[in-house]
Design an enzyme around this catalytic site. Structure first.
Site, PDB file in Angstrom:
ATOM      1  N   GLU A  60       0.814  -1.229   0.000  1.00 11.55           N
ATOM      2  CA  GLU A  60       0.000   0.000   0.000  1.00 11.55           C
ATOM      3  C   GLU A  60       0.840   1.268   0.000  1.00 11.55           C
ATOM      4  OE1 GLU A  60      -0.783  -2.635   1.869  1.00 11.55           O
ATOM      5  OE2 GLU A  60      -2.813  -3.160   1.241  1.00 11.55           O
ATOM      6  N   HIS A 129     -10.906  -4.801  10.334  1.00 14.12           N
ATOM      7  CA  HIS A 129     -11.531  -4.599   9.021  1.00 14.12           C
ATOM      8  C   HIS A 129     -12.834  -3.811   9.112  1.00 14.12           C
ATOM      9  CE1 HIS A 129      -8.755  -7.803   7.853  1.00 14.12           C
ATOM     10  NE2 HIS A 129      -8.997  -7.491   6.610  1.00 14.12           N
TER      11      HIS A 129
END
Lengths: 327, 389
Positions: A60, A129
């Site tokens: 990322e 998450h």
């Protein structure tokens, strides 16, 4: 008007903007061959090829930086995070590079780029998450932060975000991808920074954004059955925030409840309340209340997960409280 | 894009680690344990110190006059950086320059060696130790000094200061303050070059301490995977702030990190501008014609402290060590060579030095007279109002 899903609306926006401008490319994990972890990029690889729809390693920070570099020399990257939860690894590029580049180069290097992906909780995905990040990002000068709640807004706002010459963080609702709504057949673009009055009422303002727009609308629907009419102000963009829309609504209703998916402390709602107290002090008939996630990491088990999340019953209870209605 | 070919069957192990820059880099060898030559690793590292490097095309002008012109130009670039920063330190000491200020003194052959071989349309990105590269690229001393002074005529109008020098017209992409953060950006510029089908290159300068940062690995992996025209240039000046390379990196021969990404790599004497140019020439060609990245470890030494607040020696390094490296001052080395070649007389040296000192003094006068940014500029350039519509 066609009725399509939020996912299809985003896909249309990507396709239209990539067809319109060959400087636009999409990069991220599983966006190409896999067709998108959430299938938002379905068909784009086939249509635009591997140079413009680029699968990355799980890296990322690295690919966010690739986007920054490409934007510095004139491309218009769309950087997809598989979820915004993973973007934390990339925040140095979002915050230290993209958000500051224009300023620290005295205007020499605009950053025409979009960071996008699903945000917030889904179902039973547990602590790592299930987070809504818009308040973090909205804190940063140099960014725009867009949080669409409907297919119509998702498409029009994503097109605007891609065309914007600033770095735009575009936070999609993970639970919204399958929701449906009317989307015009003809092209349209929704300007960033403009709220939308999703429902009108005189008794209380429900000020919200993103996934909570549906929660607020459902709460308003149920309250209407009891004769309580709410304005539902969908901020759509939390930076810049449409203060005029907030103020106009609260001056009309004299009461407000702010509904957001994230946590309470330093949340988007805290900023909304600040704008309200500064601009509407003499108009308020009750303290402004907030509905938000419980001040805990998100648990896995169903019952406590439900207890952690803002929802329709909590929103209804807050509205009744600012109206001093006892159930 | 296609992923790079499967890794070469290289099994060569690095030679004995010297862990030392400059003169000692000649001790370093890249030992081969198999008979096959591996094009990814140069065996010329040792040769690149000293006269053999003159065999490089870039270092072999066609005539004595051309040699003198080239060497004079390189010396001028290096001496400008040196004299500029000597005065920068002085201006910092009297409070004309604020914030963090990291000097490049001792490393001038690195900036000069690479940038002297770039085209105008190539790109450069670097760290917060950026004065040398900016000047080498042609940013005017006035624009740099005014920026250090925080004035409107600075290259970024006083918004950046020492650590954030930028000039779009020169392809100079900064000036970045987070160690490692600019390395993925360099990969992004390389991606954009490839996206457009161009043949430019980007040179990404970094310190040796950056290689322990995740951003370094993420960027090198993508650059190798996607074959991006990037030069990753590690200026190994031995210390990440006050931490010696041996105390920070599990591998002291930093260039070996390139093996993880099957990336061509080399180690070079950074005090010898011709050695730097020879390595740069090869890597630039690889990027330009093959769109392949290169990792270069350039062994150099910082003659000053990490920043202006850091003593030159005494805590993390000894005076003796510093003095040893000072003997390999890149400017003195070039000057000596030019004198030996009959390309530089005492009078010519003095004239050059005086001319440069005057230019630097002019930059200080200019910066002094440049206005401070107006208060309303505080809110300028946070966002642009434009779109691609």
């Amino acid at each position: 008007m066609a009725v399509i899903t939020y996912r299809e609306a985003l896909n249309q926006a990507l396709r239209e903007e990539m067809a319109r401008d060959d400087r636009v490319f999409l990069m991220g994990e599983e966006v190409a061959v896999y067709q998108g972890a959430y299938k938002v990029s379905k068909g784009l690889l086939q249509e635009f090829g591997e140079m413009r729809v680029v699968d990355t390693p799980i890296t990322e920070l690295g690919f966010a930086g690739v986007g920054v570099g490409a934007a510095m020399v004139g491309l218009r990257p769309i950087i997809e995070f598989m979820t915004w939860n993973f973007s934390l690894l990339a925040l140095d590029q979002v915050v230290n590079a993209a958000a500051k580049m224009l300023y620290m180069t005295n205007g020499q290097f605009p950053m025409p780029m979009v960071f996008r992906g699903p945000n917030g909780s889904a179902l039973q995905l547990a602590a790592q998450h299930s987070q809504a990040w818009e308040s973090w990002l909205a804190h940063i000068p140099g960014l725009k932060v867009v949080v669409p709640g409907t297919p119509y807004d998702a498409k029009g706002l994503l097109k605007a975000a891609i065309r914007d010459d600033n770095p735009v963080c575009f936070l999609e609702g993970e639970m919204l991808y399958n929701t449906k709504g009317e989307v015009p057949d003809e092209e349209y673009v929704i300007p960033l920074g403009k709220a939308d009055l999703k429902r009108e009422g005189d008794h209380c303002s429900l000020i919200t954004h993103g996934k909570m727009v549906l929660v607020a609308l459902q709460a308003a629907e149920q309250l209407a059955k009891e004769g309580i009419q709410c304005d539902v102000v969908d901020l759509r963009t939390v930076r810049p925030m449409d203060v005029d829309a907030i103020v106009a609504s609260v001056k009309k209703t004299n009461r407000a409840v702010v509904v957001e998916e994230g946590w309470e402390i330093c949340g988007v709602g805290a900023q909304v309340v600040d704008y309200v107290q500064r601009n509407c002090f003499d108009y308020l008939d009750a303290p402004v209340l907030r509905v938000h996630q419980a001040d805990t990491p998100m648990p896995y088990a169903k019952a406590i997960e439900k207890a952690a999340k803002p929802d329709v019953p909590k929103t209804i209870a807050a509205v009744k409280k600012v109206l001093y209605i006892d159930d | 894009m296609t992923p790079s070919k499967s890794p070469a069957s290289r099994t060569a192990a690095g030679g004995k680690t010297s862990g030392k820059a400059g003169a000692k880099s000649a001790d370093k060898t890249v030992a081969k344990t198999d008979a096959k030559p591996d094009p990814k690793v140069s065996e010329k590292a040792a040769a690149k110190s000293g006269t053999k490097s003159a065999a490089s095309k870039a270092n072999s002008p066609s005539s004595t006059e051309n040699r003198k012109a080239l060497h004079t130009s390189l010396l001028h670039t290096m001496l400008l950086q040196r004299r500029f920063e000597e005065r920068t330190a002085e201006m910092y000491a009297i409070g004309k320059i604020g914030g963090f200020c990291h000097l490049y003194i001792g490393q001038e052959a690195v900036s000069t060696g690479f940038i002297s071989l770039l085209r105008d349309d190539d790109y450069i990105i670097t760290t917060y130790r950026d004065h040398g590269q900016a000047l080498a690229r042609g940013m005017t001393p006035r624009a740099v000094m005014a920026e250090l002074f925080g004035r409107v005529d600075g290259c970024v109008g006083g918004k950046g200061g020492s650590m954030h020098l930028f000039d779009k017209s020169l392809g100079f992409l900064g000036g970045h303050g987070i160690v490692g953060g600019h390395i993925p950006i360099a990969a992004g510029v390389g991606f954009a070059i490839k996206y457009r089908g161009g043949d430019q290159v980007i040179v990404c300068f970094m310190g040796e301490a950056a290689v322990n940062n995740g951003a370094f690995h993420e960027a090198l992996n993508m650059a190798a995977l996607w074959k991006l025209p990037c030069l990753f240039v590690i200026e190994n000046n031995r210390y990440g702030m006050g931490t010696a390379v041996e105390r920070a990196s599990a591998i002291n021969d930093i260039y070996k990190r390139g093996a993880s990404y099957d990336m061509p790599r080399d180690v070079v004497d950074g005090q010898d501008v011709f050695a730097v140019r020879a390595a740069a020439e090869e890597a630039i060609a690889r990027a330009r014609t093959e769109s392949m990245p290169t990792l270069l470890e350039i062994r150099t030494y910082r003659f000053m402290g990490h920043s202006m607040s850091d003593a030159v020696s005494g805590t993390y390094r000894t005076k003796e060590e510093l003095e040893k490296y000072l003997k390999r001052d890149p400017i003195l080395l070039l000057r000596s060579q030019m004198e030996e070649n009959g390309d530089l007389s005492e009078a010519e040296w003095t004239a050059m030095d005086e001319e440069i000192k005057a230019v630097v003094q002019d930059s200080i006068d200019f910066a002094e007279n440049s206005p401070e940014p107006a208060l309303e500029t505080l809110y300028e350039h946070v966002l642009v109002d434009t779109t691609s519509d």
